[in-house]
Motif scaffolding. Structure first.
Motif, PDB file in Angstrom:
ATOM      1  N   LYS A   1      52.569  29.772  39.409  1.00 38.10           N
ATOM      2  CA  LYS A   1      53.245  30.614  40.391  1.00 38.10           C
ATOM      3  C   LYS A   1      52.505  31.898  40.739  1.00 38.10           C
ATOM      4  N   LYS A   2      51.592  32.330  39.878  1.00 38.26           N
ATOM      5  CA  LYS A   2      50.994  33.657  40.100  1.00 38.26           C
ATOM      6  C   LYS A   2      49.534  33.666  39.693  1.00 38.26           C
ATOM      7  N   VAL A   3      48.727  34.372  40.443  1.00 34.92           N
ATOM      8  CA  VAL A   3      47.318  34.618  40.110  1.00 34.92           C
ATOM      9  C   VAL A   3      47.124  36.124  40.004  1.00 34.92           C
ATOM     10  N   THR A   4      46.509  36.552  38.912  1.00 35.80           N
ATOM     11  CA  THR A   4      46.224  37.972  38.701  1.00 35.80           C
ATOM     12  C   THR A   4      44.717  38.177  38.643  1.00 35.80           C
ATOM     13  N   ALA A   5      44.201  39.047  39.484  1.00 35.96           N
ATOM     14  CA  ALA A   5      42.771  39.395  39.460  1.00 35.96           C
ATOM     15  C   ALA A   5      42.567  40.576  38.516  1.00 35.96           C
ATOM     16  N   ILE A   6      41.571  40.466  37.640  1.00 35.01           N
ATOM     17  CA  ILE A   6      41.259  41.515  36.673  1.00 35.01           C
ATOM     18  C   ILE A   6      39.962  42.202  37.101  1.00 35.01           C
ATOM     19  N   HIS A   7      39.945  43.547  37.047  1.00 32.21           N
ATOM     20  CA  HIS A   7      38.802  44.282  37.593  1.00 32.21           C
ATOM     21  C   HIS A   7      38.735  45.684  37.001  1.00 32.21           C
ATOM     22  N   LYS A   8      37.732  46.431  37.414  1.00 33.63           N
ATOM     23  CA  LYS A   8      37.610  47.859  37.101  1.00 33.63           C
ATOM     24  C   LYS A   8      37.188  48.592  38.368  1.00 33.63           C
ATOM     25  N   ALA A   9      37.878  48.268  39.464  1.00 36.41           N
ATOM     26  CA  ALA A   9      37.495  48.799  40.774  1.00 36.41           C
ATOM     27  C   ALA A   9      37.766  50.285  40.917  1.00 36.41           C
ATOM     28  N   ASN A  10      38.548  50.839  40.004  1.00 36.07           N
ATOM     29  CA  ASN A  10      38.773  52.291  40.082  1.00 36.07           C
ATOM     30  C   ASN A  10      37.523  53.073  39.707  1.00 36.07           C
ATOM     31  N   ILE A  11      36.630  52.459  38.950  1.00 37.01           N
ATOM     32  CA  ILE A  11      35.377  53.107  38.541  1.00 37.01           C
ATOM     33  C   ILE A  11      34.187  52.462  39.241  1.00 37.01           C
ATOM     34  N   MET A  12      34.073  51.144  39.158  1.00 38.65           N
ATOM     35  CA  MET A  12      32.982  50.428  39.830  1.00 38.65           C
ATOM     36  C   MET A  12      33.479  50.008  41.205  1.00 38.65           C
ATOM     37  N   LYS A  13      33.520  50.974  42.099  1.00 37.87           N
ATOM     38  CA  LYS A  13      34.179  50.783  43.385  1.00 37.87           C
ATOM     39  C   LYS A  13      33.457  49.789  44.288  1.00 37.87           C
ATOM     40  N   LEU A  14      32.154  49.685  44.156  1.00 39.05           N
ATOM     41  CA  LEU A  14      31.418  48.746  45.002  1.00 39.05           C
ATOM     42  C   LEU A  14      31.414  47.346  44.395  1.00 39.05           C
ATOM     43  N   GLY A  15      30.977  47.223  43.130  1.00 35.52           N
ATOM     44  CA  GLY A  15      30.881  45.903  42.503  1.00 35.52           C
ATOM     45  C   GLY A  15      32.239  45.260  42.276  1.00 35.52           C
ATOM     46  N   ASP A  16      33.063  45.867  41.442  1.00 39.50           N
ATOM     47  CA  ASP A  16      34.387  45.317  41.184  1.00 39.50           C
ATOM     48  C   ASP A  16      35.276  45.436  42.420  1.00 39.50           C
ATOM     49  N   GLY A  17      34.997  46.441  43.253  1.00 42.38           N
ATOM     50  CA  GLY A  17      35.730  46.551  44.506  1.00 42.38           C
ATOM     51  C   GLY A  17      35.502  45.350  45.394  1.00 42.38           C
ATOM     52  N   LEU A  18      34.265  44.845  45.429  1.00 37.46           N
ATOM     53  CA  LEU A  18      33.952  43.655  46.208  1.00 37.46           C
ATOM     54  C   LEU A  18      34.676  42.435  45.645  1.00 37.46           C
ATOM     55  N   PHE A  19      34.668  42.295  44.316  1.00 40.27           N
ATOM     56  CA  PHE A  19      35.366  41.162  43.693  1.00 40.27           C
ATOM     57  C   PHE A  19      36.848  41.193  44.057  1.00 40.27           C
ATOM     58  N   LEU A  20      37.471  42.361  43.946  1.00 37.97           N
ATOM     59  CA  LEU A  20      38.893  42.485  44.245  1.00 37.97           C
ATOM     60  C   LEU A  20      39.170  42.205  45.711  1.00 37.97           C
ATOM     61  N   GLU A  21      38.323  42.712  46.583  1.00 40.55           N
ATOM     62  CA  GLU A  21      38.494  42.465  48.016  1.00 40.55           C
ATOM     63  C   GLU A  21      38.445  40.969  48.327  1.00 40.55           C
ATOM     64  N   CYS A  22      37.517  40.255  47.703  1.00 42.70           N
ATOM     65  CA  CYS A  22      37.406  38.805  47.928  1.00 42.70           C
ATOM     66  C   CYS A  22      38.660  38.089  47.445  1.00 42.70           C
ATOM     67  N   CYS A  23      39.181  38.483  46.282  1.00 40.62           N
ATOM     68  CA  CYS A  23      40.407  37.869  45.768  1.00 40.62           C
ATOM     69  C   CYS A  23      41.585  38.121  46.710  1.00 40.62           C
ATOM     70  N   ARG A  24      41.680  39.330  47.226  1.00 36.44           N
ATOM     71  CA  ARG A  24      42.776  39.653  48.149  1.00 36.44           C
ATOM     72  C   ARG A  24      42.684  38.825  49.420  1.00 36.44           C
ATOM     73  N   LYS A  25      41.478  38.658  49.952  1.00 43.06           N
ATOM     74  CA  LYS A  25      41.310  37.866  51.162  1.00 43.06           C
ATOM     75  C   LYS A  25      41.710  36.410  50.920  1.00 43.06           C
ATOM     76  N   VAL A  26      41.282  35.859  49.800  1.00 43.26           N
ATOM     77  CA  VAL A  26      41.631  34.473  49.483  1.00 43.26           C
ATOM     78  C   VAL A  26      43.143  34.335  49.298  1.00 43.26           C
ATOM     79  N   SER A  27      43.768  35.317  48.655  1.00 44.28           N
ATOM     80  CA  SER A  27      45.213  35.236  48.385  1.00 44.28           C
ATOM     81  C   SER A  27      46.035  35.095  49.658  1.00 44.28           C
ATOM     82  N   LYS A  28      45.545  35.634  50.760  1.00 43.46           N
ATOM     83  CA  LYS A  28      46.279  35.560  52.021  1.00 43.46           C
ATOM     84  C   LYS A  28      46.393  34.129  52.537  1.00 43.46           C
ATOM     85  N   ARG A  29      45.522  33.254  52.068  1.00 46.83           N
ATOM     86  CA  ARG A  29      45.572  31.851  52.467  1.00 46.83           C
ATOM     87  C   ARG A  29      46.544  31.042  51.607  1.00 46.83           C
TER      88      ARG A  29
END
Length: 385
Positions: free
Chosen positions: A208-236
């Protein structure tokens, strides 16, 4: 430095279709079936499959020996091509032979190969196998087992880890004396691919649920990119709940309220950390299988990637995780009947007959657990022979 990072990111780019290698988590513990086109391409002769067996270090060789023994009594149609590979055979020739064997057979089961952390020139052979074979998805399924002492009782988590980049690219160097630079590689292509795998897994298996794990608050570019990709996929996937957690908070939540988690998707290093925490919550390193899945190959092993060197030769290592990894491998190869018989016997011995090794509170030796599994299997397969 920025130019170098840019070149490395470009080099990482390679286009591969999203994997459809999805394990099926049933109501029983570690009950997995696989739907994949690869199983028809694996090395098969006369109804039998040939599988690469990589010995590894520590208790790997003895546990894999027990897998072979149990397979024999279960009548599993598997032939093993044994490759002696461990931290003492770290040579290009050995690695080349191991890669060729897996590429030839399509499937492997392995013990963990130790990495010497005090030798800067020693590169991880486990990482080399995963990246060389493009085994991009690590899947570890952790579910509480009956009659096993554990810190939590309601754990049922699937941890899906991007397996080919992040900190594990081993890209570091000493720029000047006393200054080491390590490059963490995150790409949108591979982040999207693992996110799609996680959401496809959730849909296929009623999660029922997918949780993305990251450290985007500190690694804003690297982990931020990973989180952004997960969010985009989740919309589908509007029917699957999506949220995200920072890795340090996720670690705390894992040990305090693991029942809130369903499917976790994360970059490489965080997946290693949380998989070990989850395995510890349900009883320890000897209980859980793991799998590494790619578009062309699959490698099965224990969930914690721990060699167990301190247990070598003592006849007390828990064989359950490796036996269940063998069951997952049989399911992957569509030998479901054999996988089910072995898995049910392992569960009966562990949870009903309470024949357990010391790591989970028992007093049985490794050999006694394995013999009990074999004794449980024999009457079930007698009519097959």
């Amino acid at each position: 430095m920025a130019a170098l990072a840019g070149r490395l990111l470009l080099k990482q780019k390679s286009i591969h279709p999203t994997s459809k290698f999805l394990s099926l988590i049933g109501t029983g513990q570690h009950q997995n079936n696989f739907s994949t086109s690869r199983q028809n391409q694996a090395a098969q002769y006369g109804g039998r499959h040939t599988v690469t067996l990589m010995t590894g270090d520590g208790v790997g060789p003895e546990l894999l020996g027990h897998v072979q023994e149990v397979f024999r009594y279960a009548g599993a149609p598997i032939d093993f091509e044994k490759i002696e590979i461990n931290s003492s055979t770290n040579s290009p020739e050995v690695m080349k032979n191991a890669m060729l064997s897996v590429r030839r057979n399509g499937v492997a089961i392995k013990g963990n190969i130790e990495t010497k952390f005090d030798d800067p020139t020693f590169k991880s052979m486990n990482v080399a196998l995963r990246t060389g074979l493009n085994l991009y998805a690590s899947v570890v399924c952790c579910k509480s087992l009956p009659n096993i002492h554990s810190r939590q009782k309601n754990v049922d988590i699937v941890l899906i880890r991007e397996n080919t980049e992040g900190e594990y690219r081993q890209l570091e160097y000493e720029s000047v004396d006393g200054v080491v630079e390590s490059l963490k590689i995150i790409t949108s292509e591979r982040s999207t691919r693992i996110a799609e795998y996680a959401f496809d897994f959730a849909v296929k298996h009623g999660r029922k649920k997918v949780t993305a794990i990251h450290k985007a608050n500190i690694m804003k570019l690297g982990d931020g990119l990973f989180l952004e990709c997960c969010r985009k996929v989740s919309k589908r996937y509007p029917d699957i709940e999506f949220n995200d957690l920072i890795i340090d908070n996720a670690s705390m939540q894992m040990v305090s309220r693991p029942d809130q988690f369903d499917v976790l998707v994360m970059p490489n290093l965080y997946g290693n950390i949380l998989s070990n925490i989850a395995v510890g919550l349900i009883g320890g390193a000897g209980l859980v299988p793991g799998m590494n899945i790619g578009n062309g190959y699959a490698v099965f092993e224990t969930g914690t990637r721990n060699s167990g060197r301190s247990l070598t030769g003592k006849n007390i290592a828990n064989p359950v995780g490796m036996l269940l990894a063998g069951c997952d491998m049989l399911d992957y190869l569509s030998h479901h009947r054999h996988a089910t018989v072995i898995r049910e016997s392992v569960q009966s011995v562990l949870s009903e007959k309470m024949i357990q090794t010391p790591d989970v509170g028992g007093h049985a030796t490794t050999a006694e657990v394995v013999q009990a599994v074999i004794d449980d299997i024999k009457p079930k397969t007698k009519s097959w022979m």
